[in-house]
Design a protein around this motif. Structure first.
Motif, PDB file in Angstrom:
ATOM      1  N   VAL A  71       0.008   8.071  -0.582  1.00  0.00           N
ATOM      2  CA  VAL A  71       0.843   8.764  -1.571  1.00  0.00           C
ATOM      3  C   VAL A  71       0.723  10.266  -1.363  1.00  0.00           C
ATOM      4  CG1 VAL A  71       1.123   9.279  -4.021  1.00  0.00           C
ATOM      5  CG2 VAL A  71       0.853   6.911  -3.255  1.00  0.00           C
ATOM      6  N   ASP A  72      -0.490  10.754  -1.172  1.00  0.00           N
ATOM      7  CA  ASP A  72      -0.685  12.189  -0.949  1.00  0.00           C
ATOM      8  C   ASP A  72       0.099  12.670   0.268  1.00  0.00           C
ATOM      9  OD1 ASP A  72      -2.352  12.385  -3.134  1.00  0.00           O
ATOM     10  OD2 ASP A  72      -4.219  12.343  -1.951  1.00  0.00           O
ATOM     11  N   ILE A  73       0.055  11.898   1.347  1.00  0.00           N
ATOM     12  CA  ILE A  73       0.781  12.269   2.563  1.00  0.00           C
ATOM     13  C   ILE A  73       2.271  12.249   2.320  1.00  0.00           C
ATOM     14  CG2 ILE A  73       1.345  11.518   4.916  1.00  0.00           C
ATOM     15  CD1 ILE A  73      -1.631  10.545   5.082  1.00  0.00           C
ATOM     16  N   ALA A  74       2.758  11.193   1.663  1.00  0.00           N
ATOM     17  CA  ALA A  74       4.192  11.085   1.398  1.00  0.00           C
ATOM     18  C   ALA A  74       4.675  12.227   0.512  1.00  0.00           C
ATOM     19  CB  ALA A  74       4.511   9.739   0.758  1.00  0.00           C
ATOM     20  N   MET A  75       3.891  12.591  -0.481  1.00  0.00           N
ATOM     21  CA  MET A  75       4.278  13.670  -1.381  1.00  0.00           C
ATOM     22  C   MET A  75       4.238  15.021  -0.670  1.00  0.00           C
ATOM     23  SD  MET A  75       5.233  12.124  -3.991  1.00  0.00           S
ATOM     24  CE  MET A  75       5.526  13.490  -5.071  1.00  0.00           C
ATOM     25  N   TRP A  76       3.299  15.188   0.231  1.00  0.00           N
ATOM     26  CA  TRP A  76       3.186  16.434   0.998  1.00  0.00           C
ATOM     27  C   TRP A  76       4.416  16.601   1.902  1.00  0.00           C
ATOM     28  CZ3 TRP A  76       2.613  17.060   6.384  1.00  0.00           C
ATOM     29  CH2 TRP A  76       2.371  18.377   6.785  1.00  0.00           C
ATOM     30  N   MET A  77       4.914  15.480   2.442  1.00  0.00           N
ATOM     31  CA  MET A  77       6.033  15.533   3.372  1.00  0.00           C
ATOM     32  C   MET A  77       7.366  15.668   2.642  1.00  0.00           C
ATOM     33  SD  MET A  77       4.876  12.726   6.202  1.00  0.00           S
ATOM     34  CE  MET A  77       6.215  13.113   7.322  1.00  0.00           C
ATOM     35  N   ALA A  78       7.412  15.360   1.366  1.00  0.00           N
ATOM     36  CA  ALA A  78       8.682  15.379   0.624  1.00  0.00           C
ATOM     37  C   ALA A  78       9.152  16.790   0.341  1.00  0.00           C
ATOM     38  CB  ALA A  78       8.521  14.618  -0.688  1.00  0.00           C
TER      39      ALA A  78
ATOM     40  N   ALA B 191      -1.625   2.239   5.256  1.00  0.00           N
ATOM     41  CA  ALA B 191      -1.115   2.804   4.006  1.00  0.00           C
ATOM     42  C   ALA B 191      -1.411   1.886   2.823  1.00  0.00           C
ATOM     43  CB  ALA B 191       0.385   3.066   4.112  1.00  0.00           C
ATOM     44  N   VAL B 192      -1.288   0.585   3.026  1.00  0.00           N
ATOM     45  CA  VAL B 192      -1.588  -0.373   1.957  1.00  0.00           C
ATOM     46  C   VAL B 192      -3.069  -0.320   1.604  1.00  0.00           C
ATOM     47  CG1 VAL B 192      -1.723  -2.842   1.417  1.00  0.00           C
ATOM     48  CG2 VAL B 192       0.351  -1.899   2.443  1.00  0.00           C
ATOM     49  N   ASP B 193      -3.917  -0.228   2.607  1.00  0.00           N
ATOM     50  CA  ASP B 193      -5.366  -0.193   2.379  1.00  0.00           C
ATOM     51  C   ASP B 193      -5.855   1.149   1.841  1.00  0.00           C
ATOM     52  OD1 ASP B 193      -5.529  -2.797   3.272  1.00  0.00           O
ATOM     53  OD2 ASP B 193      -6.182  -2.249   5.295  1.00  0.00           O
ATOM     54  N   HIS B 194      -5.072   2.208   2.008  1.00  0.00           N
ATOM     55  CA  HIS B 194      -5.452   3.564   1.590  1.00  0.00           C
ATOM     56  C   HIS B 194      -4.308   4.180   0.781  1.00  0.00           C
ATOM     57  CE1 HIS B 194      -7.790   2.677   5.255  1.00  0.00           C
ATOM     58  NE2 HIS B 194      -8.762   3.287   4.604  1.00  0.00           N
ATOM     59  N   ARG B 195      -3.967   3.517  -0.311  1.00  0.00           N
ATOM     60  CA  ARG B 195      -2.776   3.898  -1.078  1.00  0.00           C
ATOM     61  C   ARG B 195      -2.801   5.332  -1.580  1.00  0.00           C
ATOM     62  NH1 ARG B 195      -0.628  -1.495  -3.951  1.00  0.00           N
ATOM     63  NH2 ARG B 195      -1.222  -2.871  -2.267  1.00  0.00           N
ATOM     64  N   ASP B 196      -3.916   5.780  -2.108  1.00  0.00           N
ATOM     65  CA  ASP B 196      -3.976   7.154  -2.629  1.00  0.00           C
ATOM     66  C   ASP B 196      -3.708   8.167  -1.523  1.00  0.00           C
ATOM     67  OD1 ASP B 196      -4.521   6.216  -5.169  1.00  0.00           O
ATOM     68  OD2 ASP B 196      -6.697   6.488  -4.989  1.00  0.00           O
ATOM     69  N   GLU B 197      -4.308   7.956  -0.371  1.00  0.00           N
ATOM     70  CA  GLU B 197      -4.092   8.858   0.763  1.00  0.00           C
ATOM     71  C   GLU B 197      -2.627   8.796   1.214  1.00  0.00           C
ATOM     72  OE1 GLU B 197      -5.627   9.578   5.343  1.00  0.00           O
ATOM     73  OE2 GLU B 197      -6.534   7.969   4.165  1.00  0.00           O
TER      74      GLU B 197
END
Length: 53
Positions: A46-53, A38-44
């Motif tokens: 964030v997208d995953i976290a926002m999709w799950m929210a 997640a640290v190395d692929h921050r944009d991805e």
């Protein structure tokens, strides 16, 4: 590296079981690996976290 809390907890009775210790060890390694990804692929991440929210 600062991370959010995952809220992973372990009962003491399970911590004393050698087979359970192996499972927990693998789980913690996978958890750390996921955070590193997640640290190395921050944009991805964030997208995953926002999709799950």
């Amino acid at each position: 590296m600062a991370t959010l809390e995952d809220g992973s907890y372990l009962h003491e009775i399970n911590a004393l079981n050698p087979q359970f210790q192996q499972k927990v060890s693998r789980f913690v390694r996978a958890l750390i690996s996921g955070w590193a990804y997640a640290v190395d692929h921050r944009d991805e991440a964030v997208d995953i976290a926002m999709w799950m929210a």
